[in-house]
Design a protein around this motif. Structure first.
Motif, PDB file in Angstrom:
ATOM      1  N   VAL A  12      91.877  75.022  52.580  1.00  0.00           N
ATOM      2  CA  VAL A  12      91.355  74.714  53.842  1.00  0.00           C
ATOM      3  C   VAL A  12      90.390  73.415  53.681  1.00  0.00           C
ATOM      4  N   GLN A  13      90.475  72.364  54.329  1.00  0.00           N
ATOM      5  CA  GLN A  13      89.608  71.452  54.602  1.00  0.00           C
ATOM      6  C   GLN A  13      89.052  71.447  55.941  1.00  0.00           C
ATOM      7  N   LEU A  14      87.598  71.064  55.816  1.00  0.00           N
ATOM      8  CA  LEU A  14      86.902  71.082  57.150  1.00  0.00           C
ATOM      9  C   LEU A  14      86.264  69.961  57.321  1.00  0.00           C
ATOM     10  N   VAL A  15      86.505  69.331  58.631  1.00  0.00           N
ATOM     11  CA  VAL A  15      85.765  68.062  58.720  1.00  0.00           C
ATOM     12  C   VAL A  15      84.936  68.097  60.101  1.00  0.00           C
ATOM     13  N   GLU A  16      83.562  67.871  59.745  1.00  0.00           N
ATOM     14  CA  GLU A  16      82.722  68.010  61.101  1.00  0.00           C
ATOM     15  C   GLU A  16      82.541  66.707  61.466  1.00  0.00           C
ATOM     16  N   SER A  17      82.182  66.661  62.908  1.00  0.00           N
ATOM     17  CA  SER A  17      82.071  65.302  63.650  1.00  0.00           C
ATOM     18  C   SER A  17      81.100  65.761  64.938  1.00  0.00           C
ATOM     19  N   GLY A  18      80.485  64.545  65.314  1.00  0.00           N
ATOM     20  CA  GLY A  18      79.625  64.558  66.540  1.00  0.00           C
ATOM     21  C   GLY A  18      78.089  64.611  66.261  1.00  0.00           C
ATOM     22  N   GLY A  19      77.633  64.305  64.795  1.00  0.00           N
ATOM     23  CA  GLY A  19      76.202  64.480  64.838  1.00  0.00           C
ATOM     24  C   GLY A  19      75.807  63.094  65.158  1.00  0.00           C
ATOM     25  N   GLY A  20      74.244  63.071  64.976  1.00  0.00           N
ATOM     26  CA  GLY A  20      73.859  61.544  65.248  1.00  0.00           C
ATOM     27  C   GLY A  20      72.235  62.002  65.839  1.00  0.00           C
ATOM     28  N   LEU A  21      71.736  60.951  66.443  1.00  0.00           N
ATOM     29  CA  LEU A  21      70.456  60.857  66.830  1.00  0.00           C
ATOM     30  C   LEU A  21      70.422  61.367  68.225  1.00  0.00           C
ATOM     31  N   VAL A  22      69.354  62.154  68.584  1.00  0.00           N
ATOM     32  CA  VAL A  22      69.249  62.586  70.020  1.00  0.00           C
ATOM     33  C   VAL A  22      67.629  62.837  70.165  1.00  0.00           C
ATOM     34  N   GLN A  23      67.273  62.482  71.436  1.00  0.00           N
ATOM     35  CA  GLN A  23      66.020  62.894  71.901  1.00  0.00           C
ATOM     36  C   GLN A  23      65.636  64.345  72.156  1.00  0.00           C
ATOM     37  N   ASP A  24      64.256  64.706  71.924  1.00  0.00           N
ATOM     38  CA  ASP A  24      63.878  66.114  72.376  1.00  0.00           C
ATOM     39  C   ASP A  24      64.395  66.342  73.872  1.00  0.00           C
ATOM     40  N   GLY A  25      64.959  67.675  73.794  1.00  0.00           N
ATOM     41  CA  GLY A  25      65.602  68.205  75.061  1.00  0.00           C
ATOM     42  C   GLY A  25      67.013  67.879  75.528  1.00  0.00           C
ATOM     43  N   GLY A  26      67.748  66.877  74.728  1.00  0.00           N
ATOM     44  CA  GLY A  26      68.828  66.543  74.544  1.00  0.00           C
ATOM     45  C   GLY A  26      69.979  67.312  74.256  1.00  0.00           C
ATOM     46  N   SER A  27      71.154  67.153  74.418  1.00  0.00           N
ATOM     47  CA  SER A  27      72.483  67.644  73.988  1.00  0.00           C
ATOM     48  C   SER A  27      73.367  66.737  73.090  1.00  0.00           C
ATOM     49  N   LEU A  28      74.037  67.874  72.236  1.00  0.00           N
ATOM     50  CA  LEU A  28      75.126  67.290  71.439  1.00  0.00           C
ATOM     51  C   LEU A  28      76.243  68.306  71.332  1.00  0.00           C
ATOM     52  N   ARG A  29      77.298  68.018  70.984  1.00  0.00           N
ATOM     53  CA  ARG A  29      78.542  68.920  70.832  1.00  0.00           C
ATOM     54  C   ARG A  29      78.895  68.397  69.433  1.00  0.00           C
ATOM     55  N   LEU A  30      78.975  69.414  68.357  1.00  0.00           N
ATOM     56  CA  LEU A  30      79.624  69.208  67.191  1.00  0.00           C
ATOM     57  C   LEU A  30      81.051  69.745  67.251  1.00  0.00           C
ATOM     58  N   SER A  31      81.876  69.229  66.379  1.00  0.00           N
ATOM     59  CA  SER A  31      83.375  69.902  66.340  1.00  0.00           C
ATOM     60  C   SER A  31      83.606  69.810  64.934  1.00  0.00           C
ATOM     61  N   CYS A  32      84.440  70.838  64.509  1.00  0.00           N
ATOM     62  CA  CYS A  32      84.906  70.912  63.063  1.00  0.00           C
ATOM     63  C   CYS A  32      86.429  71.197  63.288  1.00  0.00           C
ATOM     64  N   ALA A  33      87.234  70.235  62.696  1.00  0.00           N
ATOM     65  CA  ALA A  33      88.326  70.388  62.496  1.00  0.00           C
ATOM     66  C   ALA A  33      89.061  70.828  61.268  1.00  0.00           C
ATOM     67  N   ALA A  34      89.939  71.859  61.287  1.00  0.00           N
ATOM     68  CA  ALA A  34      90.296  72.518  60.121  1.00  0.00           C
ATOM     69  C   ALA A  34      91.937  72.264  59.675  1.00  0.00           C
ATOM     70  N   SER A  35      92.214  72.138  58.397  1.00  0.00           N
ATOM     71  CA  SER A  35      93.699  72.052  58.105  1.00  0.00           C
ATOM     72  C   SER A  35      94.128  73.169  57.831  1.00  0.00           C
ATOM     73  N   GLY A  36      95.531  73.304  57.788  1.00  0.00           N
ATOM     74  CA  GLY A  36      95.936  74.652  57.487  1.00  0.00           C
ATOM     75  C   GLY A  36      96.659  75.372  58.616  1.00  0.00           C
TER      76      GLY A  36
END
Length: 122
Positions: A2-26
């Protein structure tokens, strides 16, 4: 394998929001417990959140409970980590992991992604 690829990271300010995704093969994604872990500079990797194969059960570390939400779409072979009210101490490399008999246990996961950096500025 199984291969896993994360995305959605980055720089955000205190109190902010982000959504990470992880796509899997198989074809067996829907049978796997999926987890998110993180590793801050100079610290050991730690458990963040996990979700059962059927999404009925979710698990969180005390440090993120109430701020982060893990979810999955088995039809898209993807698991998400919605992060809100981010703090500087959430700064870390975040890793997606698959297939474990113990959702909170790092050593039980069989497959890992490469990680994505989250930096929360104060």
């Amino acid at each position: 394998q199984v291969q896993l690829v994360e995305s959605g990271g980055g720089l955000v300010q205190d109190g902010g929001s982000l959504r990470l995704s992880c796509a899997a093969s198989g074809r067996t994604f829907s049978t796997y417990v999926m987890g998110w872990f993180r590793q801050a500079p100079g610290k050991e990797r730690e458990f963040v959140a996990a979700i059962s194969a059927n999404a009925v059960s979710t698990y969180y570390s005390d440090s993120v409970r109430g701020r982060f939400t893990i979810s999955r779409e088995n039809g898209k072979n993807t698991v998400y980590l919605q992060m809100t009210s981010l703090k500087p101490e959430d700064t870390a490399v975040y890793y997606c992991a698959a297939d474990s008999s113990l959702p909170r246990s790092e050593v039980r996961y069989k497959y890992w992604g490469q990680g994505t950096q989250i930096t929360v500025s104060s």
